[in-house]
Motif scaffolding. Structure first.
Motif, PDB file in Angstrom:
ATOM      1  N   VAL A 144       0.779  -1.144   0.078  1.00 17.63           N
ATOM      2  CA  VAL A 144      -0.086   0.042   0.076  1.00 17.63           C
ATOM      3  C   VAL A 144       0.725   1.517   0.157  1.00 17.63           C
ATOM      4  N   SER A 145       2.033   1.145  -0.010  1.00 17.71           N
ATOM      5  CA  SER A 145       3.074   2.451  -0.078  1.00 17.71           C
ATOM      6  C   SER A 145       4.423   1.946  -0.554  1.00 17.71           C
ATOM      7  N   HIS A 167      -2.148   2.662  -3.671  1.00 16.35           N
ATOM      8  CA  HIS A 167      -2.469   3.486  -2.484  1.00 16.35           C
ATOM      9  C   HIS A 167      -4.062   3.339  -2.192  1.00 16.35           C
ATOM     10  N   LEU A 168      -4.424   3.395  -0.980  1.00 21.95           N
ATOM     11  CA  LEU A 168      -5.556   3.151  -0.316  1.00 21.95           C
ATOM     12  C   LEU A 168      -6.500   4.627  -0.713  1.00 21.95           C
ATOM     13  N   GLY A 169      -7.790   4.320  -0.726  1.00 23.21           N
ATOM     14  CA  GLY A 169      -8.780   5.378  -0.827  1.00 23.21           C
ATOM     15  C   GLY A 169      -9.204   6.165   0.222  1.00 23.21           C
ATOM     16  N   PHE A 274       0.736   2.572   5.558  1.00 21.23           N
ATOM     17  CA  PHE A 274      -0.119   3.462   5.052  1.00 21.23           C
ATOM     18  C   PHE A 274      -0.330   4.580   5.812  1.00 21.23           C
ATOM     19  N   GLY A 275      -1.447   4.303   6.737  1.00 24.52           N
ATOM     20  CA  GLY A 275      -1.689   5.211   7.609  1.00 24.52           C
ATOM     21  C   GLY A 275      -3.138   5.894   7.346  1.00 24.52           C
ATOM     22  N   LEU A 276      -4.048   5.322   7.345  1.00 23.86           N
ATOM     23  CA  LEU A 276      -5.418   5.969   6.910  1.00 23.86           C
ATOM     24  C   LEU A 276      -6.156   6.922   7.668  1.00 23.86           C
ATOM     25  N   VAL A 299       2.307   9.586   2.256  1.00 29.58           N
ATOM     26  CA  VAL A 299       0.718   9.808   2.201  1.00 29.58           C
ATOM     27  C   VAL A 299       0.043  11.247   2.411  1.00 29.58           C
ATOM     28  N   CYS A 300       0.714  11.707   3.527  1.00 27.93           N
ATOM     29  CA  CYS A 300       0.203  13.231   3.816  1.00 27.93           C
ATOM     30  C   CYS A 300       0.591  14.340   3.140  1.00 27.93           C
TER      31      CYS A 300
END
Length: 360
Positions: A144-145, A167-169, A274-276, A299-300
């Protein structure tokens, strides 16, 4: 017709980030079939699960079948392979049959290698063996990353050509309506700082307690969403404080309300695949401060404030910045909403379907 089986053991588990990924991905695949983006005359998708499900799926085109008599890992290792012999198996939640070769597995991170002390002995021993075995036997490994890709190559010796990043949504958070009366239900006093996570030691929640004096000095409270799972993470002692409100698990609608009403969101994790939660907070307009470690900067981006997760002083100063400077808070809220829009389950599903189609 090509049969695609999806390991739906995640339907038997409480929804955290990994299960969220699986549910949203399958929902979007179902929508792709509905829109004709996946040819249902050529590909048949089917969810297979044990009987002890806690989340009941509701899809238009992807069928769900309960198979076998076992549960948990035993079901996954001994019964699932028997029922998927005629097609490709997709595993979305870190695990899968150890010796099945016709499968794709999503492995979200390599935390059991980096932070073995954070897990019980039995858990880490099994997962270390399983992840290496899945990396060798599976046709493709999705992660995922780009950070996690590097971790899996290093710790599990997975060949780079086998690894694909998706990547996640985040759009699931927009589909939920904030529940009214959430603060009253949980006895939450405003203003408050929100934290969302499982209570794994490498999530670094002790840092929040280290900055409590600063938080209390600025008349702020802390709300923590998540459970203390000692079965997986081992026993830990957590500081008790009147300023901290542990609310445990909440509904998606309650979580949306907590994001929207928070003065700020803190994510002190030392390690993430990832870190949702920070993205969910951003999508809800909440100003965010995060650890500068692992996949979190990937991610951020530049839509948050970063702090050293080993420095309570640094974290405290960031919290004071976002809660005492209305212009900064508004700027972060605006940037966060824009940045979170880059992550969609539709893109995640399309990328995943392309990987599946190139494998069958």
């Amino acid at each position: 017709m090509t049969k695609i089986y999806i390991n739906a053991r995640f339907l038997t588990q409480t929804i955290t980030g990994v299960q969220r990924y699986a549910l949203e991905l399958v929902k979007e695949m179902d929508e792709m079939i509905d829109r004709g983006e996946i040819d249902s005359s050529e590909y048949e998708f089917c969810l297979l699960s044990p009987s002890n499900i806690v989340t009941r799926p509701d899809f238009k085109h992807i069928r769900h079948r309960v198979v076998g008599k076992l549960k948990g890992h035993l079901w996954e290792q001994f019964e699932l392979p028997f029922h998927t012999k005629s097609g490709l198996l997709i595993n979305l939640c870190n695990t899968g049959p150890a010796f099945n070769k016709n499968q794709i597995v999503t492995i979200h991170d390599a935390a059991v290698f980096n932070y073995p002390q954070a897990f019980s002995f039995a858990f880490r021993a099994w997962y270390k063996f399983l992840m290496v075995r899945l990396g060798k036997n599976s046709k493709k490994i999705i992660t995922v990353s780009h950070f996690s890709k590097g971790e899996l190559m290093q710790h599990c010796k997975i060949a780079e050509h086998k690894l694909v990043v998706t990547h996640l949504g985040i759009d699931h958070i927009h589909r939920k309506k904030a529940a009214t009366g959430t603060k009253e239900k949980y006895g939450i006093d405003s203003p408050y700082i929100l934290a969302v996570s499982t209570m794994n030691p490498y999530k670094n929640f002790n840092l929040i307690f280290d900055v409590l004096p600063e938080i209390e000095a600025h008349n702020l409270n802390v709300v923590i969403v998540g459970s203390k799972n000692s079965k997986v993470f081992g026993e830990q002692a957590w500081t008790e404080s009147d300023t901290v409100n542990w609310v445990g698990y909440v509904t998606d609608e309650e979580l949306k309300a907590l994001y929207e009403d928070a003065a700020g969101f803190i994510f002190p994790s030392l390690y993430e695949g990832f870190g949702l939660p920070p993205l969910e907070a951003m999508a809800s307009g909440c100003p965010v401060i995060v650890s500068s470690r692992a996949s979190i900067p990937e991610v951020c981006g530049d839509a948050v404030l970063y702090f050293d997760p080993n420095s309570p002083k640094d974290a405290a100063s960031r919290l004071i910045e976002i809660t005492s400077n209305p212009d900064l808070s508004q700027q972060l809220s605006y940037k966060g909403k824009n940045h979170s829009g880059l992550f969609s389950w539709n893109k995640c599903a399309k990328d995943t379907v392309n990987i599946i189609m190139s494998t069958v």
